[in-house]
Design an enzyme around this catalytic site. Structure first.
Site, PDB file in Angstrom:
ATOM      1  N   HIS A  89      34.301  40.208  42.146  1.00 19.59           N
ATOM      2  CA  HIS A  89      34.431  41.148  41.030  1.00 19.59           C
ATOM      3  C   HIS A  89      35.455  40.601  40.036  1.00 19.59           C
ATOM      4  O   HIS A  89      36.184  39.655  40.322  1.00 19.59           O
ATOM      5  CB  HIS A  89      34.869  42.527  41.537  1.00 19.59           C
ATOM      6  CG  HIS A  89      33.802  43.238  42.294  1.00 19.59           C
ATOM      7  ND1 HIS A  89      33.732  43.226  43.669  1.00 19.59           N
ATOM      8  CD2 HIS A  89      32.750  43.981  41.880  1.00 19.59           C
ATOM      9  CE1 HIS A  89      32.685  43.927  44.060  1.00 19.59           C
ATOM     10  NE2 HIS A  89      32.068  44.402  42.999  1.00 19.59           N
ATOM     11  N   GLY A 104      37.558  48.791  54.169  1.00 26.08           N
ATOM     12  CA  GLY A 104      37.736  49.140  55.582  1.00 26.08           C
ATOM     13  C   GLY A 104      39.147  48.850  56.072  1.00 26.08           C
ATOM     14  O   GLY A 104      39.753  49.662  56.787  1.00 26.08           O
ATOM     15  N   TYR A 156      21.739  47.075  44.085  1.00 22.36           N
ATOM     16  CA  TYR A 156      22.846  47.681  44.841  1.00 22.36           C
ATOM     17  C   TYR A 156      22.867  49.198  44.596  1.00 22.36           C
ATOM     18  O   TYR A 156      23.054  49.982  45.524  1.00 22.36           O
ATOM     19  CB  TYR A 156      24.158  47.047  44.385  1.00 22.36           C
ATOM     20  CG  TYR A 156      25.386  47.516  45.108  1.00 22.36           C
ATOM     21  CD1 TYR A 156      25.631  47.109  46.421  1.00 22.36           C
ATOM     22  CD2 TYR A 156      26.313  48.347  44.495  1.00 22.36           C
ATOM     23  CE1 TYR A 156      26.770  47.532  47.084  1.00 22.36           C
ATOM     24  CE2 TYR A 156      27.455  48.770  45.155  1.00 22.36           C
ATOM     25  CZ  TYR A 156      27.673  48.358  46.444  1.00 22.36           C
ATOM     26  OH  TYR A 156      28.801  48.773  47.104  1.00 22.36           O
ATOM     27  N   GLY A 184      36.752  44.300  55.775  1.00 17.36           N
ATOM     28  CA  GLY A 184      36.610  44.209  54.320  1.00 17.36           C
ATOM     29  C   GLY A 184      37.789  44.835  53.604  1.00 17.36           C
ATOM     30  O   GLY A 184      38.704  45.394  54.231  1.00 17.36           O
ATOM     31  N   HIS A 234      35.567  47.215  58.948  1.00 14.63           N
ATOM     32  CA  HIS A 234      37.041  47.279  58.968  1.00 14.63           C
ATOM     33  C   HIS A 234      37.726  45.998  58.488  1.00 14.63           C
ATOM     34  O   HIS A 234      38.925  46.000  58.237  1.00 14.63           O
ATOM     35  CB  HIS A 234      37.535  47.622  60.375  1.00 14.63           C
ATOM     36  CG  HIS A 234      37.419  46.478  61.345  1.00 14.63           C
ATOM     37  ND1 HIS A 234      36.214  46.058  61.842  1.00 14.63           N
ATOM     38  CD2 HIS A 234      38.352  45.657  61.873  1.00 14.63           C
ATOM     39  CE1 HIS A 234      36.407  45.037  62.645  1.00 14.63           C
ATOM     40  NE2 HIS A 234      37.702  44.765  62.685  1.00 14.63           N
ATOM     41  N   SER A 277      29.227  53.974  44.985  1.00 19.22           N
ATOM     42  CA  SER A 277      29.781  53.177  43.889  1.00 19.22           C
ATOM     43  C   SER A 277      29.454  53.861  42.576  1.00 19.22           C
ATOM     44  O   SER A 277      28.407  54.507  42.440  1.00 19.22           O
ATOM     45  CB  SER A 277      29.144  51.790  43.921  1.00 19.22           C
ATOM     46  OG  SER A 277      29.388  51.129  42.696  1.00 19.22           O
ATOM     47  N   SER A 278      30.323  53.656  41.588  1.00 17.81           N
ATOM     48  CA  SER A 278      30.068  54.264  40.278  1.00 17.81           C
ATOM     49  C   SER A 278      28.826  53.683  39.595  1.00 17.81           C
ATOM     50  O   SER A 278      28.317  54.272  38.640  1.00 17.81           O
ATOM     51  CB  SER A 278      31.285  54.097  39.368  1.00 17.81           C
ATOM     52  OG  SER A 278      31.602  52.733  39.193  1.00 17.81           O
ATOM     53  N   CYS A 279      28.309  52.541  40.110  1.00 13.69           N
ATOM     54  CA  CYS A 279      27.119  51.955  39.471  1.00 13.69           C
ATOM     55  C   CYS A 279      25.835  52.703  39.817  1.00 13.69           C
ATOM     56  O   CYS A 279      24.768  52.351  39.325  1.00 13.69           O
ATOM     57  CB  CYS A 279      26.992  50.475  39.804  1.00 13.69           C
ATOM     58  SG  CYS A 279      26.506  50.139  41.486  1.00 13.69           S
ATOM     59  N   LYS A 284      22.593  52.275  47.273  1.00 12.29           N
ATOM     60  CA  LYS A 284      23.663  53.274  47.431  1.00 12.29           C
ATOM     61  C   LYS A 284      23.147  54.690  47.148  1.00 12.29           C
ATOM     62  O   LYS A 284      23.603  55.659  47.761  1.00 12.29           O
ATOM     63  CB  LYS A 284      24.847  52.924  46.523  1.00 12.29           C
ATOM     64  CG  LYS A 284      25.667  51.753  47.055  1.00 12.29           C
ATOM     65  CD  LYS A 284      26.318  52.144  48.371  1.00 12.29           C
ATOM     66  CE  LYS A 284      26.947  50.991  49.103  1.00 12.29           C
ATOM     67  NZ  LYS A 284      27.463  51.366  50.431  1.00 12.29           N
TER      68      LYS A 284
HETATM   69  O1  GFB Z   1      33.585  43.369  38.277  1.00 13.75           O
HETATM   70  P1  GFB Z   1      32.303  42.854  37.750  1.00 13.75           P
HETATM   71  O2  GFB Z   1      31.798  41.578  38.330  1.00 13.75           O
HETATM   72  O3  GFB Z   1      31.130  43.898  37.917  1.00 13.75           O
HETATM   73  O4  GFB Z   1      32.433  42.612  36.152  1.00 13.75           O
HETATM   74  P2  GFB Z   1      30.646  45.252  37.210  1.00 13.75           P
HETATM   75  C1  GFB Z   1      33.003  43.551  35.301  1.00 13.75           C
HETATM   76  C2  GFB Z   1      33.070  43.005  33.888  1.00 13.75           C
HETATM   77  O5  GFB Z   1      34.020  41.942  33.849  1.00 13.75           O
HETATM   78  C3  GFB Z   1      31.761  42.430  33.330  1.00 13.75           C
HETATM   79  C4  GFB Z   1      33.483  40.832  33.135  1.00 13.75           C
HETATM   80  O6  GFB Z   1      31.660  42.794  31.966  1.00 13.75           O
HETATM   81  C5  GFB Z   1      31.970  40.921  33.459  1.00 13.75           C
HETATM   82  O7  GFB Z   1      31.224  40.166  32.528  1.00 13.75           O
HETATM   83  N1  GFB Z   1      34.133  39.588  33.574  1.00 13.75           N
HETATM   84  C6  GFB Z   1      34.936  38.819  32.794  1.00 13.75           C
HETATM   85  C7  GFB Z   1      34.056  38.996  34.775  1.00 13.75           C
HETATM   86  N2  GFB Z   1      35.349  37.735  33.450  1.00 13.75           N
HETATM   87  C8  GFB Z   1      34.815  37.820  34.709  1.00 13.75           C
HETATM   88  C9  GFB Z   1      34.913  36.995  35.861  1.00 13.75           C
HETATM   89  O8  GFB Z   1      35.532  35.932  35.867  1.00 13.75           O
HETATM   90  N3  GFB Z   1      34.257  37.437  36.981  1.00 13.75           N
HETATM   91  C10 GFB Z   1      33.537  38.598  37.004  1.00 13.75           C
HETATM   92  N4  GFB Z   1      32.937  38.962  38.140  1.00 13.75           N
HETATM   93  N5  GFB Z   1      33.424  39.387  35.908  1.00 13.75           N
HETATM   94  C11 GFB Z   1      29.851  45.708  39.602  1.00 13.75           C
HETATM   95  C12 GFB Z   1      28.507  45.790  40.264  1.00 13.75           C
HETATM   96  O9  GFB Z   1      29.587  45.726  38.257  1.00 13.75           O
HETATM   97  O10 GFB Z   1      30.671  46.807  39.886  1.00 13.75           O
HETATM   98  C13 GFB Z   1      28.626  46.103  41.689  1.00 13.75           C
HETATM   99  O11 GFB Z   1      27.809  44.591  40.011  1.00 13.75           O
HETATM  100  C14 GFB Z   1      29.599  47.247  41.942  1.00 13.75           C
HETATM  101  O12 GFB Z   1      27.371  46.411  42.185  1.00 13.75           O
HETATM  102  C15 GFB Z   1      30.904  47.071  41.213  1.00 13.75           C
HETATM  103  O13 GFB Z   1      29.005  48.461  41.571  1.00 13.75           O
HETATM  104  C16 GFB Z   1      31.819  48.261  41.345  1.00 13.75           C
HETATM  105  O14 GFB Z   1      31.748  46.262  37.077  1.00 13.75           O
HETATM  106  O15 GFB Z   1      29.907  44.969  35.952  1.00 13.75           O
END
Ligand code: GFB
Length: 320
Positions: free
Chosen positions: A188, A26, A145, A23, A21, A116-118, A149
């Site tokens: 993210h 939550g 992950y 997060g 809750h 998750s969509s992944c 899931k």
């Molecule tokens: O959101 P994100 O970290 O995860 O990255 P995924 C999404 C895209 O954004 C990737 C780009 O192509 C990253 O390279 N990106 C650009 C960045 N700049 C940045 C930044 O500063 N930070 C981050 N984090 N990304 C996740 C999964 O995948 O999606 C999890 O790893 C989960 O397990 C989640 O399923 C919903 O969308 O690639």
């Protein structure tokens, strides 16, 4: 075996546990349930470590929820997934197993698990139908992950079949909203870029750094839209197949960066860090089954980013 509770399922007057809750997901469910007339149960991590099976079963036996929103998970962005594979696999499998098994043992009427969509194959057809599950190899950056899931989905299906439990699972896309993790390394993309854009504006910088090529496409759903959908699904869905809960459209990472810069008021160019991974090229969910159930999102990406930036300015302690 017959499922004990079919739809419509009423949560009014019921004891509803929101696992996780504090997060982002939550806490949005807690906000959404305020108007549903149910008795909300919560357990902070200091009181209950969901990785400890005996503790989870004792807590459930004591508190006896009627329904559970299973939003507790170890989550993170693309780099956190790549660098902490053991945490993402172990924590999530154990948490899901303990909560699902404990829910069966204590006779919980209904449980909704968040996936998750992944979970879908890296090169699944777009938009991705639920039937694409386990039809091809996973995206390597988040396979740990995803496997956890997928195990969660299978747990719900197995307990439905063997014990007649009304346990369902939902697959959201990339989520964003209040109470997210804003750490630039482990978060993210959306909170990471919001924080970086805010800092760039404050410091008068001319460039915003984004990881990878900026070309991957992602579907973003504001977390209050998700919470609204989950309550609708809890009341109206009772099937073995997981249910996609998406926004219905996607954008490139470069486009989401432009949206964030517009909202923050940052005039800068994008600088690409090609040493960082792109991840999967695209993961747009086919949410047609949910739409047929009468639900659609209310908050556009631009509105959602505006709401989140207002929350960030008011609340976040990370502001320089
Ligand atoms: O959101 P994100 O970290 O995860 O990255 P995924 C999404 C895209 O954004 C990737 C780009 O192509 C990253 O390279 N990106 C650009 C960045 N700049 C940045 C930044 O500063 N930070 C981050 N984090 N990304 C996740 C999964 O995948 O999606 C999890 O790893 C989960 O397990 C989640 O399923 C919903 O969308 O690639």
């Amino acid at each position: 075996m017959n499922i004990r509770n079919c739809v419509p399922y009423s949560i009014e007057g019921k004891k509803v546990w929101i696992a996780g809750h504090l997060g982002m997901v939550g806490s949005a469910i807690v906000r959404r349930l305020a108007s549903e007339g149910c008795d909300i149960l919560t357990a902070p991590r200091s009181e209950l470590d969901l990785r400890r099976q005996a503790d989870v079963e004792a807590w459930l036996a004591d508190r006896r929820p009627d329904a559970i929103f299973m939003a507790a998970a170890t989550v993170g962005g693309i780099l956190a997934n790549e660098t902490r594979p053991a945490d993402f696999l172990y924590d999530n499998i154990v948490i899901e197993t303990n909560v699902v098994h404990g829910a069966m043992r204590t006779g919980v009427e209904k449980l909704l698990l968040l996936g998750s969509s992944c979970i879908y194959p890296r090169l699944a057809p777009q938009p991705i139908p639920e039937a694409a599950l386990l039809t091809g190899p996973l995206e390597p950056t988040n396979q740990w992950y995803a496997v956890a899931k997928i195990a969660g989905i299978k747990l719900c299906q197995a307990y439905r079949r063997q014990y007649g439990c009304d346990f369902i699972s939902t697959m959201p896309p990339n989520l964003y909203g209040p109470n997210d993790n804003f750490d630039p390394v482990s978060s993210h993309v959306l909170p990471a870029l919001l924080l970086k854009a805010h800092r760039a504006k404050v410091e008068g910088m001319q460039a915003l750094e984004i990881w990878g090529t900026g070309t991957p496409r992602r579907e973003f759903l504001y977390v209050d839209d998700l919470a609204d959908a989950l309550v609708h699904v809890m009341k109206t869905y009772s099937e073995e197949e997981p249910l996609n809960v998406g926004a219905g459209y996607d954008v490139t990472i470069a486009e989401v960066a432009q949206t964030i810069m517009r909202v923050v008021g940052l005039a800068a160019r994008l600088r690409f860090d090609f040493s960082k991974p792109d991840g999967t090229p695209r993961k747009l969910l086919d949410s047609g089954r949910l739409q047929k159930m009468g639900w659609k999102p209310a908050i556009s990406l631009e509105e959602g980013v505006q709401k989140l930036y207002a929350w960030f300015l008011e609340t976040a302690r990370v502001v320089p």
